[in-house]
Design a protein around this motif. Structure first.
Motif, mmCIF file in Angstrom:
data_model
loop_
_atom_site.group_PDB
_atom_site.id
_atom_site.type_symbol
_atom_site.label_atom_id
_atom_site.label_comp_id
_atom_site.label_asym_id
_atom_site.label_seq_id
_atom_site.Cartn_x
_atom_site.Cartn_y
_atom_site.Cartn_z
ATOM 1 N N MET A 195 17.916 -1.541 -1.707
ATOM 2 C CA MET A 195 18.507 -1.068 -0.958
ATOM 3 C C MET A 195 17.895 -2.351 0.869
ATOM 4 O O MET A 195 18.792 -3.176 1.333
ATOM 5 C CB MET A 195 18.992 -0.220 0.055
ATOM 6 C CG MET A 195 19.422 0.977 0.006
ATOM 7 S SD MET A 195 19.390 2.999 1.077
ATOM 8 C CE MET A 195 20.151 3.899 -0.171
ATOM 9 N N VAL A 196 16.338 -2.662 0.602
ATOM 10 C CA VAL A 196 16.376 -3.572 1.545
ATOM 11 C C VAL A 196 16.484 -4.632 0.893
ATOM 12 O O VAL A 196 16.833 -6.146 1.610
ATOM 13 C CB VAL A 196 14.683 -3.219 1.859
ATOM 14 C CG1 VAL A 196 14.320 -4.489 2.240
ATOM 15 C CG2 VAL A 196 14.275 -2.265 2.047
ATOM 16 N N ALA B 90 17.220 3.026 3.628
ATOM 17 C CA ALA B 90 15.808 2.364 3.204
ATOM 18 C C ALA B 90 15.130 3.510 3.721
ATOM 19 O O ALA B 90 13.942 3.807 2.958
ATOM 20 C CB ALA B 90 15.847 1.360 2.926
ATOM 21 N N THR B 91 14.390 3.437 4.744
ATOM 22 C CA THR B 91 13.490 3.747 5.019
ATOM 23 C C THR B 91 13.088 5.208 5.548
ATOM 24 O O THR B 91 12.070 5.597 5.492
ATOM 25 C CB THR B 91 13.551 2.855 7.348
ATOM 26 O OG1 THR B 91 13.907 1.402 7.237
ATOM 27 C CG2 THR B 91 12.341 3.702 7.355
ATOM 28 N N MET C 255 21.792 -0.030 6.372
ATOM 29 C CA MET C 255 21.002 0.150 4.633
ATOM 30 C C MET C 255 19.580 -0.126 4.493
ATOM 31 O O MET C 255 18.778 0.456 4.619
ATOM 32 C CB MET C 255 21.437 -0.745 4.194
ATOM 33 C CG MET C 255 22.792 -1.138 3.107
ATOM 34 S SD MET C 255 23.032 -2.433 1.992
ATOM 35 C CE MET C 255 22.165 -1.719 0.620
ATOM 36 N N ALA D 13 15.264 2.595 -2.576
ATOM 37 C CA ALA D 13 14.821 1.931 -0.845
ATOM 38 C C ALA D 13 15.059 1.050 -0.812
ATOM 39 O O ALA D 13 14.999 -0.126 -0.203
ATOM 40 C CB ALA D 13 14.019 3.047 -0.101
ATOM 41 N N GLN E 135 14.132 7.496 -6.237
ATOM 42 C CA GLN E 135 14.042 6.952 -5.119
ATOM 43 C C GLN E 135 13.488 5.568 -3.802
ATOM 44 O O GLN E 135 13.968 4.885 -3.508
ATOM 45 C CB GLN E 135 12.907 8.025 -3.961
ATOM 46 C CG GLN E 135 13.592 9.331 -4.181
ATOM 47 C CD GLN E 135 15.213 10.089 -3.688
ATOM 48 O OE1 GLN E 135 15.768 9.811 -2.391
ATOM 49 N NE2 GLN E 135 15.791 10.768 -4.995
ATOM 50 N N ARG E 136 12.287 5.455 -4.593
ATOM 51 C CA ARG E 136 11.813 4.714 -4.048
ATOM 52 C C ARG E 136 12.207 3.029 -4.619
ATOM 53 O O ARG E 136 12.644 2.440 -3.795
ATOM 54 C CB ARG E 136 9.853 4.334 -4.838
ATOM 55 C CG ARG E 136 9.226 5.566 -3.381
ATOM 56 C CD ARG E 136 7.757 4.679 -3.526
ATOM 57 N NE ARG E 136 7.031 6.094 -3.331
ATOM 58 C CZ ARG E 136 6.393 6.828 -3.463
ATOM 59 N NH1 ARG E 136 6.328 6.597 -4.652
ATOM 60 N NH2 ARG E 136 4.913 7.154 -2.689
#
Length: 278
Positions: free
Chosen positions: A263-264, A110-111, A106, A260, A256-257
């Motif tokens: 996810m982090v 995310a990265t 993940m 992400a 998208q951010r």
């Protein structure tokens, strides 16, 4: 529980539909931590939900003629062969190790999502839920490695597609994810097709690899709660449909951010949980 499974399934459907790759990765943690499904069962159920949700997107993309069937079939066949291997590996690794590996995955996805949003903001608007009007103008499949610039079944291009397909298949079977975060860039790089066609073709690949993983999961004796499964799948289809109508306003760098960052946060929770409960 039934209502919650629909809600979580909808979140997964939205994430899958409003990203060009990586959205399905939310399914497993939501099933485990949100619905109390055992990890191995969650991985199998995730494959079912993601494959069926992706199939709804394939119908639209096929009607628009933006799926690159030859490249997709080569990729998918290799993944279908490898998915049972991933399921087999998952049965021989502890659930704790699997979840820790999933958390690391993940973080990687995310990265990539953050980098893609920053470097290619126009690509961040290319999503699976809705085929863009200009998608038909995308470059069709050629081969980066073929001297005549065409995709042939016996070309090095096909071998490259099959190689990545094997990797995606193992990962899908092991983690219960669609693998779009690898499928899309691989299709763009190897065949030089346009990003819209790559995203559409990735849905076709996800359906076939996912179904192979589902069959292997059932053969391995993993069973699903029918009520949770039905709700989660229904929610996924609903989320994909909602994404289709909201893509034009929602898709882009900021979304998208958000995905992400989410996810982090989930990945950090998954990494820290064994330490907290120890």
């Amino acid at each position: 529980m039934r209502v919650l499974s629909i809600v979580f399934g909808t979140i997964v459907g939205l994430a899958l539909g409003l990203t060009g790759g990586g959205g399905s990765i939310f399914a497993v943690p939501l099933l485990i931590y949100g619905l109390g499904v055992a990890p191995r069962q969650a991985i199998g159920l995730s494959l079912v939900a993601v494959a069926l949700t992706a199939a709804s997107g394939v119908v639209q993309a096929a009607r628009r003629g933006v799926i690159e069937w030859r490249a997709g079939v080569i990729f998918a066949l290799a993944g279908m062969v490898a998915a049972p291997v991933g399921v087999w590996m998952g049965d021989r690794v502890s659930e704790t190790a699997t979840l820790l590996a999933f958390a690391v995955l993940m973080l990687g996805v995310a990265t990539r999502m953050l980098v893609r949003a920053a470097r290619s903001p126009q690509d961040a608007r290319v999503v699976r839920a809705r085929v863009a009007e200009r998608a038909g103008d995308d470059a069709a499949t050629v081969c980066r490695y073929a001297t005549d610039g065409r995709l042939r079944l016996n070309a090095p291009c096909s071998a490259a597609l099959a190689g990545v397909g094997l990797l995606v298949g193992v990962g899908s079977g092991f983690f219960g994810v669609g693998g779009g975060f690898l499928i899309v860039p691989a299709l763009v790089w190897i065949t030089e097709m346009g990003i819209h066609r790559a995203v559409a073709t990735s849905l076709f690949v996800i359906v076939l690899i996912g179904l192979s993983g589902v069959v292997s999961t059932l053969a391995a004796g993993r069973v699903f709660d029918p009520i949770i499964a039905a709700g989660f799948i229904l929610g996924g289809l609903l989320g994909m449909t909602l994404g289709r109508y909201g893509a034009e306003r929602l898709a882009g760098q900021q979304l998208q951010r958000v995905f992400a960052i989410a996810m982090v946060v989930i990945a950090i929770f998954m990494l820290a949980k064994p330490l907290i409960t120890a």
